[in-house]
Design a protein around this motif. Sequence first.
Motif, short mmCIF file in Angstrom:
data_model
loop_
_atom_site.label_atom_id
_atom_site.label_comp_id
_atom_site.label_asym_id
_atom_site.label_seq_id
_atom_site.Cartn_x
_atom_site.Cartn_y
_atom_site.Cartn_z
N VAL A 114 0.85 -1.19 0.00
CA VAL A 114 0.00 0.00 0.00
C VAL A 114 0.89 1.24 0.00
CG1 VAL A 114 -1.73 1.32 1.26
CG2 VAL A 114 -1.84 -1.17 1.23
N GLN A 115 0.61 2.15 -0.90
CA GLN A 115 1.35 3.42 -0.94
C GLN A 115 0.37 4.58 -0.78
OE1 GLN A 115 3.57 3.40 -4.63
NE2 GLN A 115 5.32 2.41 -3.65
N LEU A 116 0.75 5.52 0.07
CA LEU A 116 -0.04 6.71 0.29
C LEU A 116 0.83 7.92 -0.08
CD1 LEU A 116 -1.50 5.79 3.79
CD2 LEU A 116 -2.64 5.57 1.58
N GLN A 117 0.38 8.68 -1.05
CA GLN A 117 1.14 9.82 -1.54
C GLN A 117 0.47 11.11 -1.08
OE1 GLN A 117 4.06 9.65 -3.44
NE2 GLN A 117 4.16 11.87 -3.09
N ALA A 118 1.12 11.78 -0.13
CA ALA A 118 0.58 13.03 0.39
C ALA A 118 1.14 14.21 -0.41
CB ALA A 118 0.95 13.18 1.86
N SER A 119 0.30 15.21 -0.61
CA SER A 119 0.73 16.40 -1.33
C SER A 119 -0.13 17.58 -0.89
CB SER A 119 0.60 16.19 -2.84
OG SER A 119 -0.75 15.93 -3.19
N GLY A 120 0.27 18.78 -1.32
CA GLY A 120 -0.52 19.96 -1.06
C GLY A 120 0.03 20.89 0.01
N GLY A 127 -6.91 8.94 7.90
CA GLY A 127 -6.77 10.16 8.67
C GLY A 127 -5.51 10.92 8.39
N TRP A 128 -5.44 12.06 9.05
CA TRP A 128 -4.26 12.91 8.96
C TRP A 128 -3.71 13.12 10.36
CZ3 TRP A 128 -1.99 14.52 4.53
CH2 TRP A 128 -2.73 14.41 3.35
N TYR A 129 -2.40 13.05 10.46
CA TYR A 129 -1.68 13.32 11.69
C TYR A 129 -0.64 14.38 11.37
CZ TYR A 129 -3.69 9.01 13.58
OH TYR A 129 -4.56 8.05 14.02
N ARG A 130 -0.12 15.01 12.40
CA ARG A 130 0.93 15.99 12.16
C ARG A 130 1.99 15.92 13.25
NH1 ARG A 130 -2.55 21.59 13.28
NH2 ARG A 130 -2.71 21.38 15.56
N GLN A 131 3.17 16.36 12.88
CA GLN A 131 4.27 16.37 13.83
C GLN A 131 5.04 17.66 13.66
OE1 GLN A 131 6.83 12.93 13.61
NE2 GLN A 131 7.67 13.33 15.64
N ALA A 132 5.00 18.49 14.68
CA ALA A 132 5.77 19.72 14.69
C ALA A 132 7.17 19.43 15.21
CB ALA A 132 5.08 20.76 15.56
N CYS A 146 -0.41 11.25 6.18
CA CYS A 146 -1.65 10.52 5.90
C CYS A 146 -1.54 9.11 6.48
CB CYS A 146 -1.85 10.47 4.40
SG CYS A 146 -3.28 9.54 3.86
N ASN A 147 -2.64 8.61 6.99
CA ASN A 147 -2.66 7.27 7.57
C ASN A 147 -3.89 6.51 7.10
OD1 ASN A 147 -3.85 5.58 10.12
ND2 ASN A 147 -1.64 5.32 9.88
N ALA A 148 -3.73 5.22 6.90
CA ALA A 148 -4.86 4.37 6.53
C ALA A 148 -4.80 3.11 7.37
CB ALA A 148 -4.80 4.02 5.04
N LYS A 149 -5.94 2.71 7.88
CA LYS A 149 -6.01 1.51 8.72
C LYS A 149 -6.98 0.51 8.10
CE LYS A 149 -4.90 3.48 13.24
NZ LYS A 149 -4.44 4.78 12.75
N ARG A 150 -6.46 -0.72 7.96
CA ARG A 150 -7.28 -1.82 7.49
C ARG A 150 -7.51 -2.73 8.68
NH1 ARG A 150 -4.13 -4.23 3.60
NH2 ARG A 150 -5.12 -3.13 1.90
N MET A 151 -8.77 -3.03 8.96
CA MET A 151 -9.09 -3.84 10.14
C MET A 151 -9.62 -5.19 9.72
SD MET A 151 -10.74 -0.92 12.57
CE MET A 151 -9.75 0.49 13.08
N ALA A 152 -8.85 -6.22 10.07
CA ALA A 152 -9.28 -7.59 9.82
C ALA A 152 -9.03 -8.34 11.13
CB ALA A 152 -8.48 -8.17 8.67
N TRP A 177 1.35 4.42 6.43
CA TRP A 177 1.67 5.85 6.50
C TRP A 177 2.19 6.37 5.17
CZ3 TRP A 177 0.48 8.77 10.67
CH2 TRP A 177 0.22 8.11 11.87
N GLY A 178 1.83 7.59 4.85
CA GLY A 178 2.42 8.29 3.72
C GLY A 178 3.71 8.96 4.15
N GLN A 179 4.34 9.67 3.20
CA GLN A 179 5.67 10.21 3.45
C GLN A 179 5.65 11.57 4.15
OE1 GLN A 179 4.02 10.80 0.82
NE2 GLN A 179 4.67 12.72 -0.12
N GLY A 180 4.52 12.22 4.24
CA GLY A 180 4.44 13.51 4.91
C GLY A 180 4.57 14.68 3.95
N THR A 181 3.88 15.74 4.28
CA THR A 181 3.98 16.97 3.50
C THR A 181 4.06 18.14 4.48
OG1 THR A 181 2.97 18.28 1.71
CG2 THR A 181 1.45 17.20 3.24
N LEU A 182 4.97 19.06 4.23
CA LEU A 182 5.25 20.14 5.17
C LEU A 182 4.30 21.31 4.96
CD1 LEU A 182 7.01 21.47 7.36
CD2 LEU A 182 8.55 22.23 5.52
N VAL A 183 3.69 21.73 6.05
CA VAL A 183 2.85 22.93 6.07
C VAL A 183 3.51 23.96 6.97
CG1 VAL A 183 0.63 23.90 6.77
CG2 VAL A 183 0.72 21.66 5.62
N THR A 184 3.78 25.12 6.42
CA THR A 184 4.39 26.20 7.19
C THR A 184 3.47 27.41 7.15
OG1 THR A 184 6.60 25.44 6.59
CG2 THR A 184 6.42 27.66 7.50
#
Length: 117
Positions: free
Chosen positions: A1-7, A34-39, A94-100, A107-114
């Motif tokens: 699974v690949q998650l590509q974050a942008s914007g 979902g979305w998570y962030r790390q300052a 970005c995060n995605a959870k599959r429940m089985a 997890w995606g690679q992250g995108t920086l918001v300033t």
Amino acid sequence: VQLQASGGGLVQAGGSLRLSCAASQNIGDFAIMGWYRQALGNQRELVATITSGYNTNYADSVKGRFTISRDYAKNTVYLKMNSLKPEDTAVYFCNAKRMALVTSSYWGQGTLVTVSS
């Protein structure tokens, strides 16, 4: 699974951005996205989540300003961020959870918001 974050990018306080998270497969496979962030210097924290049934959850700090949505046709999850504040500055993941039988988390690679003041 690949998650590509942008914007992500640089924006002045009070401005807006829309983050996108494009998945490499059908997002209907994921019960929660979902979305998570790390300052800098801080732990990663939850920003917003959305279930396959479109139920949403937001951190208190972003309620009323951020909106999470998912587009099944585009296999993409969005985070619209309005009224941005300098304290929103972080790398957003970005995060995605599959429940089985076992819950799998991706997890995606992250995108920086300033946000400048």
